[in-house]
Design an enzyme around this catalytic site. Structure first.
Site, PDB file in Angstrom:
ATOM      1  N   HIS A  24      28.576  23.323  34.221  1.00 44.79           N
ATOM      2  CA  HIS A  24      28.931  22.818  32.818  1.00 44.79           C
ATOM      3  C   HIS A  24      30.227  23.563  32.216  1.00 44.79           C
ATOM      4  CE1 HIS A  24      24.736  21.251  32.771  1.00 44.79           C
ATOM      5  NE2 HIS A  24      25.194  20.467  31.525  1.00 44.79           N
ATOM      6  N   HIS A  73      21.985  30.214  32.782  1.00 50.38           N
ATOM      7  CA  HIS A  73      23.066  30.851  33.460  1.00 50.38           C
ATOM      8  C   HIS A  73      23.354  32.310  32.982  1.00 50.38           C
ATOM      9  CE1 HIS A  73      24.527  27.594  35.766  1.00 50.38           C
ATOM     10  NE2 HIS A  73      24.409  26.755  34.662  1.00 50.38           N
TER      11      HIS A  73
END
Length: 434
Positions: free
Chosen positions: A48, A99
């Site tokens: 992303h 993340h």
């Protein structure tokens, strides 16, 4: 732009399967996502962040260097939106627990590199790929197929490879599609060969909308037709190739000589919902689904990370000043409880608003707390820990308990669906064709 995004997804997938770094440990983190399968992938780097930074960097470069006919105020607002977009995606991945900081940092660096390559070499590569000879698109296709074949094998059953294959197919389809279109009388050579001319005043809203609708219908018809056809026709061909000794097997993909027919795949693999699913699909549009909250290990990589983290904490505790068994037990249990505040004990997904519950066993499975017995006793705030009968028996019991909890943890993981060798070619064909 599409080349840049597809390349970013492919390369980030290669890096994920190469370094095999799991997502942040859960607990203590709670992962918030819209996709249950996202937690099955590795976390480094963040795809992303790669895509967000590449798009923002590419757009900001042209806003700073070209005259787009925008007023100074509009240009300033567009630049602010570009920075806010990239920052919001990166911070959002951290906030959602999907993340860690270095995942996002590495993903952003990769995205900036993709944008830089597109800015410097993009136009030159496009002109070379759209030359008169079809040899150039064939060379690009051969390079992409080789990259798919050399894609690193992951340590665990991670679906990152599927995304890489899909976007390799996208790149192949773009190259052949643009090459063919650039040779027709409909394309323009400005600003680059193969440019699709578009003028809303000339086409009008009706024809513009019709082009979009027809294009979407063609894409769905292609996917709905080719997927079942290829999944039926390719296995016999693969068995013949395997008999000749030319098949190069890939881990976690079932070879064609081990199955006769591919059963109906799970619903998350169906492109077009069946008629019975349409009412639920319409309802979901009116009532958007809530975020899925992943608590605890969701993949084999997560589970191995939990065990490694437990052993690391155990090694660190051995170097700490010696505590009495009673004080050490009280310390480890209180540490586990404080780290698991507002966490659900069982490993899996829950929806927002669920009331959390706690058990010693669930926290012990993640944090390495030693507790004898198998009963899942709810945590009581004022309950004092029970001292072990002896160091030797406590060590033996805790070791057996850890093994049992580890087996339970692995048994509760969401198993990735069975993937078949022909799906690689199927993805390449489907995504290239659309």
């Amino acid at each position: 732009m599409v080349h840049m995004l597809a390349s970013g997804v492919f390369i980030s997938g290669v890096l994920k399967d190469m370094v095999c770094i799991p997502r942040p440990l859960s607990p203590p983190l709670v992962r918030i996502t819209m996709s249950k399968s996202a937690a099955l992938e590795y976390g480094f780097p963040s795809t992303h962040s790669t895509n967000a930074v590449s798009v923002a960097t590419y757009a900001l470069y042209y806003l700073h260097t070209t005259d787009c006919g925008l007023s100074s105020s509009v240009r300033f607002a567009a630049i602010g939106i570009g920075y806010a977009y990239a920052a919001s995606i990166a911070i959002g991945r951290l906030y959602c627990g999907m993340h860690g900081f270095f995942d996002v940092l590495a993903g952003g660096a990769l995205g900036a590199l993709m944008a830089l390559l597109q800015i410097v070499y993009g136009e030159m590569i496009d002109k070379w790929a759209l030359a008169d000879s079809i040899l150039n698109p064939l060379i690009i296709t051969a390079v992409l197929l080789l990259a798919v074949r050399l894609h690193p094998e992951p340590a665990d059953n991670c679906p990152c490879f599927d995304d890489s294959v899909a976007f390799a197919g996208v790149l192949i389809g773009i190259e052949f599609g643009l090459w063919h279109y650039s040779k027709t009388a409909f394309s323009n050579d400005s600003p680059v060969p193969g440019t699709v001319p578009f003028d809303l005043r000339t086409l009008g809203w009706f024809r513009t909308t019709a082009r979009i609708v027809v294009g979407i219908v063609i894409v769905f018809m292609w996917r709905a037709t080719m997927k079942p056809l290829l999944l039926r026709c390719l296995p016999p061909l693969f068995r013949i190739i395997d008999h000749l000794g030319f098949i190069l097997p890939r881990r976690y993909f079932m070879p064609a000589n081990q199955y006769e027919l591919i059963p109906p795949l799970r619903k998350d693999d169906n492109v077009i919902p069946s008629a019975s699913d349409l009412p639920g699909f319409i309802t979901s549009l009116r009532h958007p689904r809530r975020r899925a909250i992943s608590i605890g290990p969701q993949s084999e990589a997560d589970a191995h990370e939990v065990i490694a983290s437990r052993e690391q904490r155990r090694g660190a505790s051995m170097s700490q000043p010696i505590l009495s068994p009673l004080r050490r037990r009280a310390y480890t249990e209180s540490e586990a409880i404080s780290a698991a505040v507002v966490r659900k004990p069982s490993f899996g997904h829950t929806s927002e608003g669920d009331q959390p519950k706690f058990t010693i066993d669930a926290i012990a499975a993640v944090h390495g707390t030693k507790r004898s017995g198998t009963a899942k006793t709810p945590i009581s705030a004022g309950a004092p820990p029970t001292p072990p009968s002896s160091d030797a028996s406590a060590a033996s019991d805790s070791s057996k308990e850890e093994e049992r909890l580890d087996r339970e943890m692995f048994s509760q993981l969401e198993k990735p669906r069975v993937r078949y060798d022909v799906e690689v070619v199927t993805k390449l064909v489907i995504y290239a064709g659309q």
